[in-house]
Scaffold this active site. Sequence first.
Site, short mmCIF file in Angstrom:
data_model
loop_
_atom_site.label_atom_id
_atom_site.label_comp_id
_atom_site.label_asym_id
_atom_site.label_seq_id
_atom_site.Cartn_x
_atom_site.Cartn_y
_atom_site.Cartn_z
N HIS A 189 -11.67 8.29 -17.98
CA HIS A 189 -12.95 8.21 -18.97
C HIS A 189 -13.24 9.56 -19.38
O HIS A 189 -13.49 9.40 -20.51
CB HIS A 189 -14.14 7.67 -18.06
CG HIS A 189 -13.75 6.06 -18.06
ND1 HIS A 189 -13.94 5.08 -18.91
CD2 HIS A 189 -13.07 5.45 -16.97
CE1 HIS A 189 -13.46 4.20 -18.57
NE2 HIS A 189 -13.05 4.05 -17.42
N GLU A 430 -6.64 -8.29 -18.33
CA GLU A 430 -6.29 -7.08 -17.84
C GLU A 430 -5.79 -7.27 -16.53
O GLU A 430 -5.44 -6.37 -15.82
CB GLU A 430 -7.43 -6.11 -18.13
CG GLU A 430 -8.70 -6.70 -17.42
CD GLU A 430 -9.81 -5.49 -17.62
OE1 GLU A 430 -9.66 -4.58 -18.26
OE2 GLU A 430 -11.14 -5.88 -17.66
N ASP A 454 -5.97 -1.20 -18.14
CA ASP A 454 -5.78 -1.79 -16.87
C ASP A 454 -4.65 -2.92 -16.62
O ASP A 454 -4.02 -2.94 -15.37
CB ASP A 454 -7.19 -2.68 -16.38
CG ASP A 454 -8.19 -1.70 -15.82
OD1 ASP A 454 -8.10 -0.90 -15.29
OD2 ASP A 454 -9.56 -1.80 -16.44
N CYS A 501 -7.70 -3.92 -26.88
CA CYS A 501 -8.85 -2.92 -27.15
C CYS A 501 -8.64 -1.82 -26.15
O CYS A 501 -9.22 -0.74 -25.79
CB CYS A 501 -10.25 -3.38 -26.72
SG CYS A 501 -10.41 -4.23 -25.06
#
Length: 573
Positions: A189, A430, A454, A501
């Site tokens: 992140h 994912e 993921d 995404c």
Amino acid sequence: MKKLNGIAASEGIAVAKIYKLKQEKLDVKKIKVLDYNGEIEKLNNALDQAQIQINDLKTKALKKLGQEKAEIFDAHLQILKDPELKNQILDKIKSEKINASFAFDFVAKNFQEIFLQMDDPYMKERASDVKDVSYRVLSILLGKKIKDLSLINNEVIILAHDLTPSQTSQLNAKFVKGFVTEIGGKTSHSAIMARTLQIPAIVGVGNKIFDLDDDKEILIDGKTGILIINPDKETKNLYKKQAERDLLLKQEELTFKQKISQSKDGWKTKIAANIGSPEDLNGYHKFGAEGIGLFRSEFLYMESDHWPTEEEQFLAYKKVLEEVKPNFTIIRTLDIGGDKTLKYYQFPKEMNPFLGYRAIRVQLDQKKLLITQIRALLRASYYGNLGINIPMIATINEFKEVKSIIKKVENDLIKEGKKIGQYKLGIMVEIPSAVILAEKFAKYVDYFSIGTNDLIQYTFAVDRMSKSVSYLYQPFNPAILESIKKVIDSSHKYGKWTAICGEMASEEKLAPLFVGMGLDEFSMSATAVLKIRRIISKIDKKDAEKLIEKVLNFETAEQVEDLLTKYLQKILN
Ligand code: PEP
Ligand code: MG
């Protein structure tokens, strides 16, 4: 000139002095004193100084980050002024005739322990505030300086173990020219935040970074992941030229801002932006994105000190939907767990948090959380075009359960006379089981949104945060590419659509392949939108379709990347 290599996390070149963000271990010794009054005076001075420092931080946070984030410093001030804490320290100094720093450390640690033992997760979390404040006071008592990111006021490149999302969001790009972290990967992140803030960054360099001295100048290239220590004049010039070329390219890309996203032969797609909060809409406007393909709602939860209420969520979602209308906004329900934690909630200790209590699993277990969020989302749906994305769906039953809860919430809201609009319901693909079941899912969902970050992690069983196995994190591997094709084909078979995404959507070499597969939406950091729109405009869809079979017949990621590199060179020249 020594070089270090890491994972390229956020493009851009930066040259600046090092700023090491390593909390020094404070060495507190017990010392007997004759005059304890002197120690009491030291304690009072340290508490006063800490108060000044925290007030200063609070003022800065208020200006830059707003009321909500500044509130953490109120909690720190309260601890500092706690009479119970102070009285216990004073007693210890007097009764044992010992030094202030030892007495303070001893009592503060007890306080931390008391908070840690509490059942209420919010109170438990206060232990870390006590720890923070104690570190500050002890540093003052021991004459050590603390490094506060918000106080940086000269040009630096930060070297850190990792940066939390809130630390990253505090960086002032005027002074922080870049950052380098010991751990993390392209999709950790902190890396995603660096791209949003447009700060060059390299992650996962390993602990060698802490061997570098504070005053050294370094150069980082966030595109290649190279860090050069004490770069000479020639090297700096070389990189300066590269930065100039990058600037020219950026200027060309800017001419694509008002254009739609289409291939050379007129096939149309959409390029949307990923955001984490309503403030990120700046990037959406600045780079001409055609919608929000992923609003990671967890950041609302992570930046708060309590579970966000229905009203708080409603206002945030409404703001985004109104601003993005008539384009589409896809908001993902809470994806917490894994590497994302909350200040006010204690997650169960698990051996494999990424495989455990995360995302929709948490909300199906604690339904109140899901219902509150869905109420806020459906009420906000009245103000724009909403897509609701459910993360970490593994089975058809999970999806059916979520869907029936949403239907029930919808009926309740209608009964209450609340205004709600139209909305679409999709899943994040994912987890490999969702790929395998894609045709079956396609009957129930309105769309798929592939979370490649993921999907790669779970397909190769490779922790996306781990440096030691990062070689297995292979977006170019035919295993992943075949999965993506299967999902796109399944959606089209049932008249539905697919978006990507995850970070693969902004990988330029993959764009021709996704065009060939007929991907309906690319969603990415807003800063990458124009780069991909320009590349798509140079691709001939018919020609790109021929790539697919070739690529899927390869055995390795290297073969795929090699072919796609050459293909990109061909179309760009
Ligand atoms: C993904 O997994 O690709 C994704 C977009 O979600 P996140 O990175 O937030 O897990
Ligand atoms: Mg994900």
